[in-house]
Design a protein around this motif. Structure first.
Motif, PDB file in Angstrom:
ATOM      1  N   GLN A 102       0.827  -1.258   0.065  1.00 11.61           N
ATOM      2  CA  GLN A 102       0.239  -0.225   0.291  1.00 11.61           C
ATOM      3  C   GLN A 102       0.750   1.208  -0.084  1.00 11.61           C
ATOM      4  OE1 GLN A 102      -3.225   0.034   3.356  1.00 11.61           O
ATOM      5  NE2 GLN A 102      -3.223  -2.420   2.955  1.00 11.61           N
ATOM      6  N   GLN A 103       1.482   1.307   0.682  1.00 15.69           N
ATOM      7  CA  GLN A 103       2.704   2.079   0.916  1.00 15.69           C
ATOM      8  C   GLN A 103       3.527   2.946  -0.240  1.00 15.69           C
ATOM      9  OE1 GLN A 103       3.924   4.994   3.343  1.00 15.69           O
ATOM     10  NE2 GLN A 103       4.463   6.247   1.755  1.00 15.69           N
ATOM     11  N   LEU A 104       3.690   2.034  -0.889  1.00 13.54           N
ATOM     12  CA  LEU A 104       4.569   1.569  -2.421  1.00 13.54           C
ATOM     13  C   LEU A 104       3.918   2.031  -3.525  1.00 13.54           C
ATOM     14  CD1 LEU A 104       6.612  -1.808  -2.471  1.00 13.54           C
ATOM     15  CD2 LEU A 104       7.674   0.609  -2.529  1.00 13.54           C
ATOM     16  N   THR A 105       2.425   1.790  -3.529  1.00  7.06           N
ATOM     17  CA  THR A 105       1.739   1.913  -4.503  1.00  7.06           C
ATOM     18  C   THR A 105       1.245   3.666  -4.073  1.00  7.06           C
ATOM     19  OG1 THR A 105       0.318  -0.255  -4.295  1.00  7.06           O
ATOM     20  CG2 THR A 105      -1.075   1.576  -5.254  1.00  7.06           C
ATOM     21  N   TRP A 106       0.949   4.129  -3.400  1.00  2.00           N
ATOM     22  CA  TRP A 106       1.215   4.994  -3.354  1.00  2.00           C
ATOM     23  C   TRP A 106       1.810   6.135  -3.859  1.00  2.00           C
ATOM     24  CZ3 TRP A 106       2.973   9.017   0.102  1.00  2.00           C
ATOM     25  CH2 TRP A 106       1.925  10.295   0.500  1.00  2.00           C
ATOM     26  N   LEU A 107       3.001   5.729  -2.998  1.00  2.00           N
ATOM     27  CA  LEU A 107       4.134   6.709  -2.899  1.00  2.00           C
ATOM     28  C   LEU A 107       4.429   6.662  -4.640  1.00  2.00           C
ATOM     29  CD1 LEU A 107       6.046   8.242  -1.880  1.00  2.00           C
ATOM     30  CD2 LEU A 107       8.034   6.480  -1.402  1.00  2.00           C
ATOM     31  N   PHE A 108       4.848   5.845  -4.939  1.00  2.00           N
ATOM     32  CA  PHE A 108       5.199   5.645  -6.285  1.00  2.00           C
ATOM     33  C   PHE A 108       3.938   6.488  -7.360  1.00  2.00           C
ATOM     34  CE2 PHE A 108       7.458   1.559  -6.036  1.00  2.00           C
ATOM     35  CZ  PHE A 108       8.184   2.489  -6.804  1.00  2.00           C
ATOM     36  N   GLN A 109       2.524   6.679  -6.934  1.00  2.00           N
ATOM     37  CA  GLN A 109       1.696   7.973  -7.691  1.00  2.00           C
ATOM     38  C   GLN A 109       1.546   9.252  -7.012  1.00  2.00           C
ATOM     39  OE1 GLN A 109      -1.697   6.300  -5.697  1.00  2.00           O
ATOM     40  NE2 GLN A 109      -2.279   4.303  -6.805  1.00  2.00           N
ATOM     41  N   ARG A 110       3.080   9.593  -6.606  1.00  2.00           N
ATOM     42  CA  ARG A 110       3.251  10.553  -5.899  1.00  2.00           C
ATOM     43  C   ARG A 110       4.646  10.799  -6.350  1.00  2.00           C
ATOM     44  NH1 ARG A 110      -1.071   8.502  -3.733  1.00  2.00           N
ATOM     45  NH2 ARG A 110      -3.062   9.531  -2.614  1.00  2.00           N
ATOM     46  N   LYS A 111       5.209  10.194  -6.251  1.00  2.00           N
ATOM     47  CA  LYS A 111       6.924  10.814  -6.732  1.00  2.00           C
ATOM     48  C   LYS A 111       7.372   9.801  -7.892  1.00  2.00           C
ATOM     49  CE  LYS A 111       9.928  11.472  -3.021  1.00  2.00           C
ATOM     50  NZ  LYS A 111      10.288  13.140  -3.823  1.00  2.00           N
ATOM     51  N   LYS A 112       8.320   9.978  -8.551  1.00  2.00           N
ATOM     52  CA  LYS A 112       8.873   9.199  -9.323  1.00  2.00           C
ATOM     53  C   LYS A 112      10.411   9.185  -9.205  1.00  2.00           C
ATOM     54  CE  LYS A 112      11.679  10.432 -13.649  1.00  2.00           C
ATOM     55  NZ  LYS A 112      12.763  10.052 -13.810  1.00  2.00           N
ATOM     56  N   PHE A 113      10.762   8.557  -9.234  1.00  2.00           N
ATOM     57  CA  PHE A 113      12.130   7.299  -8.457  1.00  2.00           C
ATOM     58  C   PHE A 113      12.204   6.710 -10.181  1.00  2.00           C
ATOM     59  CE2 PHE A 113       8.484   7.482  -4.915  1.00  2.00           C
ATOM     60  CZ  PHE A 113       9.853   8.110  -4.074  1.00  2.00           C
ATOM     61  N   ASP A 114      14.069   7.024 -10.037  1.00  2.00           N
ATOM     62  CA  ASP A 114      14.007   6.133 -11.138  1.00  2.00           C
ATOM     63  C   ASP A 114      15.056   4.631 -10.500  1.00  2.00           C
ATOM     64  OD1 ASP A 114      15.292   8.300 -13.460  1.00  2.00           O
ATOM     65  OD2 ASP A 114      16.319   9.232 -11.159  1.00  2.00           O
ATOM     66  N   VAL A 115      14.916   4.525  -9.618  1.00  2.00           N
ATOM     67  CA  VAL A 115      15.710   3.952  -9.220  1.00  2.00           C
ATOM     68  C   VAL A 115      14.990   2.559  -7.295  1.00  2.00           C
ATOM     69  CG1 VAL A 115      18.166   1.855  -7.586  1.00  2.00           C
ATOM     70  CG2 VAL A 115      17.918   3.659  -9.478  1.00  2.00           C
ATOM     71  N   LEU A 116      14.713   0.899  -7.610  1.00  2.00           N
ATOM     72  CA  LEU A 116      13.883   1.156  -6.375  1.00  2.00           C
ATOM     73  C   LEU A 116      14.965  -0.599  -6.267  1.00  2.00           C
ATOM     74  CD1 LEU A 116      11.678   0.213  -4.253  1.00  2.00           C
ATOM     75  CD2 LEU A 116      11.043  -1.225  -5.653  1.00  2.00           C
ATOM     76  N   PHE A 117      15.186   0.362  -4.770  1.00  2.00           N
ATOM     77  CA  PHE A 117      16.436  -0.520  -3.896  1.00  2.00           C
ATOM     78  C   PHE A 117      15.786  -1.183  -2.732  1.00  2.00           C
ATOM     79  CE2 PHE A 117      20.518  -0.676  -1.081  1.00  2.00           C
ATOM     80  CZ  PHE A 117      21.481  -0.938  -2.161  1.00  2.00           C
ATOM     81  N   VAL A 118      15.915  -2.274  -3.202  1.00  2.00           N
ATOM     82  CA  VAL A 118      15.291  -3.072  -1.817  1.00  2.00           C
ATOM     83  C   VAL A 118      16.479  -4.519  -1.026  1.00  2.00           C
ATOM     84  CG1 VAL A 118      13.528  -5.095  -1.195  1.00  2.00           C
ATOM     85  CG2 VAL A 118      12.908  -3.614  -3.568  1.00  2.00           C
ATOM     86  N   ASN A 119      16.202  -3.908   0.804  1.00  2.00           N
ATOM     87  CA  ASN A 119      17.550  -4.547   1.352  1.00  2.00           C
ATOM     88  C   ASN A 119      16.708  -6.060   1.641  1.00  2.00           C
ATOM     89  OD1 ASN A 119      19.955  -2.940   1.835  1.00  2.00           O
ATOM     90  ND2 ASN A 119      18.315  -1.555   1.839  1.00  2.00           N
ATOM     91  N   TYR A 120      16.965  -7.244   1.525  1.00  2.00           N
ATOM     92  CA  TYR A 120      17.280  -8.458   1.541  1.00  2.00           C
ATOM     93  C   TYR A 120      16.040  -9.199   0.816  1.00  2.00           C
ATOM     94  CZ  TYR A 120      19.077  -7.420   6.321  1.00  2.00           C
ATOM     95  OH  TYR A 120      19.699  -7.355   7.450  1.00  2.00           O
ATOM     96  N   THR A 121      16.664 -10.924   0.488  1.00  2.00           N
ATOM     97  CA  THR A 121      15.400 -10.800  -0.556  1.00  2.00           C
ATOM     98  C   THR A 121      13.741 -11.505  -0.523  1.00  2.00           C
ATOM     99  OG1 THR A 121      17.968 -12.134  -0.586  1.00  2.00           O
ATOM    100  CG2 THR A 121      15.610 -13.111  -1.807  1.00  2.00           C
ATOM    101  N   PHE A 122      14.440 -11.195   0.728  1.00  2.00           N
ATOM    102  CA  PHE A 122      12.130 -11.475   1.469  1.00  2.00           C
ATOM    103  C   PHE A 122      11.660 -10.582   1.507  1.00  2.00           C
ATOM    104  CE2 PHE A 122      14.716 -11.126   5.376  1.00  2.00           C
ATOM    105  CZ  PHE A 122      14.728 -10.079   5.672  1.00  2.00           C
ATOM    106  N   PHE A 123      12.159  -9.776   0.778  1.00  2.00           N
ATOM    107  CA  PHE A 123      10.435  -8.063   0.391  1.00  2.00           C
ATOM    108  C   PHE A 123      11.108  -8.381  -1.078  1.00  2.00           C
ATOM    109  CE2 PHE A 123      10.808  -6.066   4.493  1.00  2.00           C
ATOM    110  CZ  PHE A 123       9.964  -7.013   5.413  1.00  2.00           C
ATOM    111  N   SER A 124      11.567  -9.151  -1.428  1.00  2.00           N
ATOM    112  CA  SER A 124      11.593  -8.591  -3.256  1.00  2.00           C
ATOM    113  C   SER A 124      10.229  -8.826  -3.981  1.00  2.00           C
ATOM    114  CB  SER A 124      12.751  -9.630  -3.602  1.00  2.00           C
ATOM    115  OG  SER A 124      12.045 -11.253  -3.594  1.00  2.00           O
TER     116      SER A 124
END
Length: 483
Positions: A102-124
């Motif tokens: 929900q947080q990712l969906t909300w944020l991607f609708q409001r801010k532009k990002f070039d890179v999504l950097f995820v820590n830990y494989t279990f959050f891929s």
């Protein structure tokens, strides 16, 4: 022609914050945050906290986190943390919380990002919420397949997260690039995925209170023993390995009357119920500086572990010699037998020899300095490779190729940058698309900020011998890009 490019931005998702730098995983997150800042990225941060200091309150350093980033938010936990696996292994998304989605969906609708950097494989799974064109990078921290089996080999119950190779592969394949924390794990990850894998070892870049290297031969006795320090968190790897070492070393102390004191610091102290006359427990430390000043060498007696031992880097950065097993020093370059003892008994022999002066301090100082330089060089090499890949992935060639696929109604969201380029190269030479040449050239130029119809692109595209990659590189040479 001069084109003004928007500042690049990265969104980082993590289970632990980059500060305060009192745990190894926090230091790793701080390292990668710092690398993006070195690349000139605006850095935003989503924290899904699983550390103990977030369990019942908002820590006092929350304000510092908010002020450290372009955007910072906490994702509240709606699931019980650190759940045991429902089956023999964890499902790769077993720890996923839809609050993150929900947080990712909300944020991607409001801010532009070039890179999504995820820590830990279990959050891929987070990568599934990235819009098309966002470059997806996974920092694994650890290898999670084979983890349960490794622990079982040493009679230890599995903890934290552990999964199967097939499930880990599914997670890795969601990313465009994967980062391993040491070279041996990079080799293992390349066997699991066709994605680009980088080795980015940890190095401690802080301006630490590095003490002068001790090169003089100093006699130790029971009034002033040879002081070894072990600083670690409360986890089974640290607890089981340290308890085994202390049990073995107790016999060496009795046999050789060795003038040695082992100082145990950090929450690991809570997991050491035994008391030994040669060991002292300090518990959790707010500041480790005094601990490092008080000891003669760091002791890391690990027979098994995963990931890299960040405590090795912390010691080397402070010019403190490291007496370690081969497993503990994996990921760093060893220059002396004291840094990679093959067994606990061999490590005990080393400790006794050092305590009685049989190993000259200047040898330990030399090995420390060499390993320190090698670690810093390895980090810089890994960063240079990662930076080059990110720059290329966000560069004009990949963006143009992705725009071409969009113009031709070809799916590209699931393709990595290399796959996008290869697919676009093939299609750009297919003259059956000639009727779309003007439209696609217009779309590419608009996307890259070039003058519409730049240098006759629409007249060249979809020819059998057309080189899209070379053409875009040539056009970009005619353009001065400013940020």
């Amino acid at each position: 022609m001069i084109v003004t490019a928007e500042p690049r931005s990265v969104l980082i998702l993590s289970t632990t914050p980059p500060l305060p730098r009192d745990y190894g995983n926090r230091n790793r997150v701080h390292q990668t945050v710092s690398l993006f800042r070195r690349m000139g990225f605006a850095v935003s941060f989503l924290l899904y906290p699983i550390d103990r200091d977030w369990a019942e309150e908002v820590p006092g350093y929350y304000r510092q986190l908010v002020e450290s980033f372009d955007f910072f938010a906490i994702v509240p936990n709606s699931l019980k943390l650190h759940q045991n696996a429902r089956g023999y292994h964890h499902g790769i998304d077993e720890w996923w919380d839809d609050n993150i989605a929900q947080q990712l969906t909300w944020l991607f609708q409001r801010k532009k990002f070039d890179v999504l950097f995820v820590n830990y494989t279990f959050f891929s799974k987070a990568f599934e919420y990235a819009p098309p064109g966002v470059v997806k990078v996974l920092d694994t921290h650890d290898l999670f397949s084979g983890r349960r089996e490794l622990f079982a080999k040493f009679g230890v119950a599995p903890e934290f997260f552990y999964t199967s190779p097939e499930r880990e592969t599914a997670a890795l394949d969601r990313a465009d690039a994967v980062i391993a924390i040491k070279q041996s794990e990079a080799v293992a990850l390349r066997a699991l995925t066709a994605r680009t894998v980088f080795s980015l070892p940890y190095w401690d870049d802080r301006s630490l209170d590095a003490r002068p290297a001790r090169r003089e031969l100093k006699p130790y006795d029971h009034d002033r023993p040879f002081r070894l320090g072990f600083l670690g968190a409360h986890n089974s790897v640290n607890i089981v390995n340290l308890r085994r070492f202390l049990s073995v070393f107790a016999r060496y102390v009795l046999l050789y009357d060795a003038p040695v004191e082992v100082i145990i610091a950090g929450n690991v102290s809570e997991g050491i119920p035994e008391d030994y006359p040669f060991a002292r427990k300090l518990g959790f430390l707010d500041d480790a500086a005094e601990f490092y000043r008080a000891i003669d060498a760091v002791l890391i007696p690990l027979e098994f572990s995963t990931g890299i031992k960040i405590k090795v880097a912390e010691a080397l950065a402070r010019n403190v010699p490291v007496l370690a097993t081969r497993d503990a020093f994996d990921g760093f370059k060893a220059y002396h037998p004291t840094q990679h003892a093959p067994t606990l008994h061999a490590l005990c022999d080393i400790v006794v020899s050092a305590a009685y002066g049989d190993i000259p301090p200047h040898e330990l100082a030399w090995a420390t300095e060499r390993s320190k330089l090698a670690a810093a060089t390895a980090e810089e090499r890994g960063f240079k490779e990662l930076r080059g890949w990110i720059d290329a992935s966000l560069g004009p060639v990949v963006r143009a190729c992705r725009e071409l696929l969009s113009c031709l109604d070809q799916r590209s969201q699931e393709l990595g940058p290399d796959e996008v380029v290869e697919r676009a190269r093939t299609l750009s030479r297919d003259d059956s698309y000639r009727p779309l040449a003007g439209q696609c050239a217009h779309q590419i130029c608009r996307r890259l900020g070039y003058p519409i119809g730049s240098w006759g692109l629409s007249q060249k595209i979809f020819q059998p011998d057309f080189d899209l990659q070379g053409q875009i590189k040539w056009i970009n040479q005619q353009v001065v890009v400013t940020r």
